[in-house]
Design an enzyme around this catalytic site. Structure first.
Site, short mmCIF file in Angstrom:
data_model
loop_
_atom_site.label_atom_id
_atom_site.label_comp_id
_atom_site.label_asym_id
_atom_site.label_seq_id
_atom_site.Cartn_x
_atom_site.Cartn_y
_atom_site.Cartn_z
CD GLU A 49 32.67 44.13 73.78
OE1 GLU A 49 31.58 44.65 73.58
OE2 GLU A 49 33.68 44.79 74.10
CD GLN A 73 31.33 46.78 77.04
OE1 GLN A 73 30.56 47.00 76.12
NE2 GLN A 73 32.36 45.97 76.93
N GLY A 74 30.46 50.49 80.35
CA GLY A 74 30.67 51.92 80.14
C GLY A 74 32.05 52.19 79.56
CB SER A 90 31.63 54.19 73.64
OG SER A 90 32.07 53.03 72.99
CG ASN A 99 34.56 43.94 61.90
OD1 ASN A 99 34.43 43.84 63.12
ND2 ASN A 99 33.99 43.09 61.05
CD GLU A 100 35.86 49.79 59.71
OE1 GLU A 100 35.44 49.64 60.88
OE2 GLU A 100 35.10 49.69 58.72
#
Lengths: 378, 325, 378, 325
Positions: C244, C124-125, C127, C361-362
């Site tokens: 995801e 996965q790309g 970030s 989670n934020e």
């Protein structure tokens, strides 16, 4: 490090302990009902008569000029003896430090003895319907009346603890109508029997009439009702909020005594100490001790001139959450019996207000993050 | 495979919701507090009877609707949302099914009389305002008010009408199953939790401090998000346990205990988050939040406290710390 | 409500269980080291050979056209049998749903079979060094090259799980240089052996080379490397991030199996179940069941056409925190032994990444508060 | 009444801080990991010896500084902040005091040899890189490396150099007190916690997302505020326990257990908050945070895990759940 009491300290503690053992009243009803309040006043006046009401104050105001260590010892003994929460606390613990710091000699000489004697009963006038956590947004106003030689107060305060039973209020009013936020505020001392003041009591979570709304309609107060200077209200008030959050309002003796009562409760119900409950009882004891030791460290550092902005927020966060955990543990030990009215369920409900009053814990966490850690505001 | 309420059950639930929105307002809940207008509570119970709610688990032949545990938990969740005062869970899950062949049943189903349930302890919730007490402890007995010595006990949620009961009723030749009461209480708790979240969301959208709605602050948003997680993950466990009761699943006791544990702890945490998010206003009795919060605290410990349930679950899961050395 | 499996479902489960019992490898090393990855690939290819790699896919791509219930049953059996985390998961569980939804027939026909067979290994790309939680701020760019008939990619991706061992990358690039935030992005499918791609592996918390940085320096890809249309990248990608966070990546079988292992660990150490540890073991079991039941409810509602924006954030919050609590409990049961390398300490460290990856989670709490509760953004 | 470190103790502590800032950088901590430059760790230990740190609790007559438990915890907190690798707490609190009359003492005090401590379990922290093992289990024995069968055990924090030790050393005619090791570990843990907070504060002030420093978000600010509360309220308990050891207070075991419980739990929570506040970067071994986090996890469980300590405290506080029926 020297954890030993001096002979003088030990003597003071022994005197307090023996007086309290003989005098602490048993089974007083809540001081936040009208009937209870009257009984509490008797107790407060009894304290004053024997000079135990304001031990840390100068002798001329009814105190014993006790050191902070002696005061801590008195508090510890007071709660250990089962002494009830002081209905005079908002005057003695919150206004008085401000009066000592900012009051004129005349204000001190006039107000402090009557406060100590539980003759004048002070309540706090900070919050307004639109200004709670955001205290700087308050709108109650003070208008200068040159002719009358004083100020005219208008507006509304709320969440005034025991306001329906008190005789005086201290609070902030906006004296500069053009001002914004924490500028242009003035700290006033107001008798609640003044013309134009209306007090309406209302009930807290536990059903007691512990709160009041106070309405001001063109209330005239003289110039010497101002504490600390016109327009200086914010900085004067901040000295008081520090006391409220920190050690002064919530001395460790209160929690160590509660932890001891919890241990007794647990020992009386060994069959319920299965699972996590035993751990939680242990934790309550450990936390109360941790708070006590923190305050000893804090007082020592203060005496050595080492103070930090925002430290009282640490006290507030810790004692408020410790108080809830402790009472939750008691409630869970009691199981289905927990719903009955009694000292534990009363204490549990009161503990839930801890993270709300004296500046919400959300505000305290902002303060700790910004002042003690230097995190950016926005 | 299908997990959830049928369309029919959803319709019934929505019907209950609509009726309760009118018949059980916060004023009705307050009417059950000491000094309240008892007639208002009587009218509510009449409406519950008319709706058929009280006979959800009673055979049709006996005058009930016999709609089974799934519909019952869905309806009781709604009742929790409304904060219905009185022994509703007990009536639906224990009293009416147990009295299915009793002469009092029509009065029970119509909501004309209210029956509290005593399961061992002297102190019985709702007994102070009840017409009779069903005593379920070993055998089953029915104690009518005139034969009982009642002593009211003050409680945090004063609508609980707790009273100590002394007296032994007439034995009934029936069995009583208490698992459904435990499960019904779990459902009721989740309704209470949902109501508190709704009150809080409305408040924090409206209340402004520092120039913005307080609901924009992460310090309130994030605990409220956790409150959603709490209720959303407890509810399927309640549904599952209801199906297990319906099926006579041998693991029904395990499933009910899990459901009640999740509901008790979730609802308690939700009550804390909601009280804190309100600030001072939530800490007054003039505002409605406390009506639902106090009931939550009482029910979280009733019909199996978390400590009790964890201990039962440890045994059911073959974890026996005490047998160790 | 109908919790019974159909005959067909039961047959499928039985077949999976018996195949897994015979084939699941024992004691595989971590798939996030180069050596371990190679061994995992053997296992993934073994799964594919017997058509257990992608059970929910159509048969022509190597699947069994399994229903979502059958897929859940397979996952449950897979983890119950001790099957290892799938090193192909980012392709199969994250890219594939997007390909099925947005890919051309040709893309599907070309890419899916090779993905299923663990020939093409996808990472996965998302970030970038400056774009983590704030994914919309990414700056890697795609420039149209008319002459070459394709796009030139430049920039850097990071936190690419198993990037050092994979053959292909899917990710977002800014194809409109004037665009801001989530506009003007395009979803690209890129072979990592293309000229101008540099991959540098680096170590995760547990010491395995589980991460990679991927650098793009004038990398030419053809037009059919675009998935879902030029400039549509954000909405295409959001479909994947939902997978995801939610059920697809973290099926309940993983946690119910872990809870069962925890119960076994606890039963093996009854002397340590004093205090709160017993309660915490019970809680782990209850939580894993709660997650399983939630997903059953969720799938049923989805099949009935009842879906809610933001619901996958609930899954993410719950499974990530449950996973930590469960592993903390195991570590505390192990006491001083917990520091040894082993499945529990490995699992504990991995669990700590749960609240970080797939959207912190934020961010998930913001989504729940704003989408499910309707709280204001700012 | 005075609670805290004397001015002299503060000066000593600040001196340790300054020396460690140069002598024990994150590179030094990494040097203790497998494949690292062991000579760098040796140099650090030489510097610790020169500083007198290793003999803080050894009588002056034996070549130590004899500065007492208060100075020792203050120094060990600083050592925790630096993440000093190797059996430092053990050396200061157990090895050097126990070997005060032993011929090896000069080498121990100079940091030329390192001695691990075995207290029962076969697996001994730091043994894989130690020159000898002090065996304290009933009696006290010293096992030199040549006589020991060592088998390294892989650990999460690889600088822990855990090894199983088989072999019995030569008996020594001394007693060993292990309470100071428990307390020293508590102090070291709070240093580790403070370091993690400092790393995190620096990171969240610098790291921008959504156009602002992430440290402006309450979702990070508030847990970090709680991390401050955690460390600030554990530290006085460590100081108090140190004074109790100095005074021979009969409640010293209780005070040490409380201090270690508070430190273990605080430091563990701080490690979680700091890891989460970092996001992905904290989850890599290239970044330094993990060096301090992993040591935290190991030490939180070493010399008394929270579960063990709670159980001891329950007994000391006369809460005996097991004796109940």
């Amino acid at each position: 490090m020297d954890l030993r009491e001096t002979a003088e300290e030990a003597e003071f503690r022994a005197a307090a302990r023996s007086w309290l053992a003989e005098n602490v009243p048993r089974g007083l009803p809540s001081g936040d009902t009208r009937e209870g309040f009257a009984l509490h006043l008797e107790w407060e006046r009894r304290l004053f008569e024997d000079r135990w009401a304001v031990v840390s104050w100068p002798e001329e105001y009814g105190g014993r000029a006790a050191s902070v260590w002696q005061w801590l010892a008195f508090e510890e003994e007071y709660y250990r003896a089962g002494g009830p929460q002081r209905v005079t606390q908002n005057g003695i613990f919150l206004l008085a430090p401000t009066l000592f710091a900012f009051g004129t000699q005349e204000q001190q000489d006039t107000l402090l003895p009557r406060m100590a004697a539980a003759q004048d009963l002070w309540c706090q006038g900070w919050s307004e319907p639109g200004a709670g956590s955001d205290l700087a947004s308050l709108t109650s106003r003070a208008t200068r009346d040159e002719a009358a030689g004083g100020w005219r107060l208008d507006g509304q305060k709320t969440w005034t603890t025991r306001g329906a039973f008190c005789t005086h209020l201290f609070g902030l009013f906006r004296s500069d109508p053009q001002s914004q936020r924490h500028h242009g505020l003035t700290y006033f001392l107001v008798p609640l029997d003044a013309e134009g003041v209306t007090v309406r009591g209302f009930s807290r979570l536990d059903g007691d009439e512990g709160f009041a709304e106070v309405f001001f309609d063109d209330v005239l107060v003289p110039d010497d009702a101002v504490l600390g200077g016109v327009g200086k209200g914010w900085s004067v008030a901040m000295a008081t909020t520090g006391s409220e959050r920190g050690l002064t309002l919530r001395s460790p003796g209160r929690y160590t005594a509660a932890a001891d009562r919890l241990l007794d409760l647990a020992r009386a119900h060994p069959g319920r100490l299965d699972g996590s409950l035993c751990d939680r009882v242990v934790q309550a004891y450990v936390d109360a001790e941790a708070y006590r030791l923190f305050t000893l460290r804090q007082v020592s550092d203060e005496q050595a001139g080492r103070t930090r902005m925002g430290e009282s927020s640490l006290n507030k966060l810790f004692w408020s959450e410790l108080d809830i955990r402790l009472h939750e543990t008691a409630q869970d030990l009691l199981g289905p019996e927990a719903e009955r009215e009694g000292p534990w369920s009363k204490g549990f409900q009161f503990s839930l207000s801890g993270p709300i009053y004296a500046g919400t814990n959300e505000v305290q966490r902002n303060i700790v993050a910004e002042r003690l850690l230097g995190l950016p505001r926005k | 495979m299908f997990f959830g309420l049928s369309d029919e059950a959803r319709e019934l639930r929505d019907g209950v919701r609509d009726v309760l929105a009118g018949a059980c307002t916060p004023a009705t809940v307050r009417a059950a507090w000491p000094g309240g207008d008892a007639a208002q509570v009587d009218r509510l119970w009449g409406a519950l009877g008319e709706l058929g709610l009280l006979g959800l688990l009673v055979p049709e032949a006996a005058g009930g609707l016999d709609l089974g545990p799934l519909v019952a938990v869905a309806a009781l969740e709604e009742a929790g949302y409304a904060g219905v005062p009185g022994p509703l869970v007990e009536t639906v899950t224990v009293v009416a099914p147990t009295l299915a062949a009793h002469e009092l049943l029509p009065d029970v189903l119509a909501g004309r009389i209210r029956v509290a349930v005593q399961t061992g302890s002297d102190a019985v919730p709702y007994a102070a305002a009840a017409d009779a007490v069903l005593q379920v402890d070993g055998g089953v007995r029915l104690l009518v008010r005139d034969d009982a010595k009642l002593e009211p006990v003050a409680t945090v949620d004063a609508s609980r009408a707790l009273a100590t009961v002394v007296g032994e009723g007439s034995p009934l030749q029936v069995d009583a199953d208490l698992l459904p009461a435990r499960l019904g209480t779990a459902a009721f708790l989740l309704g209470l939790a949902r109501r508190q979240v709704d009150l809080t969301v409305a408040y924090v959208k409206d209340r402004k401090q520092f120039g913005v709605a307080v609901g924009t602050f992460q310090a309130l948003k994030h605990p409220l998000a956790d409150a959603v997680v709490d209720t959303e993950f407890a509810w399927p466990a309640v549904l599952r346990a209801a199906q297990s009761l319906a099926d006579g699943d041998p693991d029904a006791a395990l499933h009910v205990a899990m459901a009640k544990l999740l509901a008790s702890e979730s609802a308690y945490r939700v009550s804390r988050v909601c009280l804190q998010a309100h600030g001072a206003i939530g800490y007054t009795t003039e505002y409605d939040l406390h009506l639902f919060g106090k009931r939550t605290w009482a029910l979280a410990a009733d019909w199996g406290s978390p400590a009790q349930l964890r201990s039962e679950l440890a045994t059911l899961l073959d974890l026996n710390p005490r047998s160790a050395t």
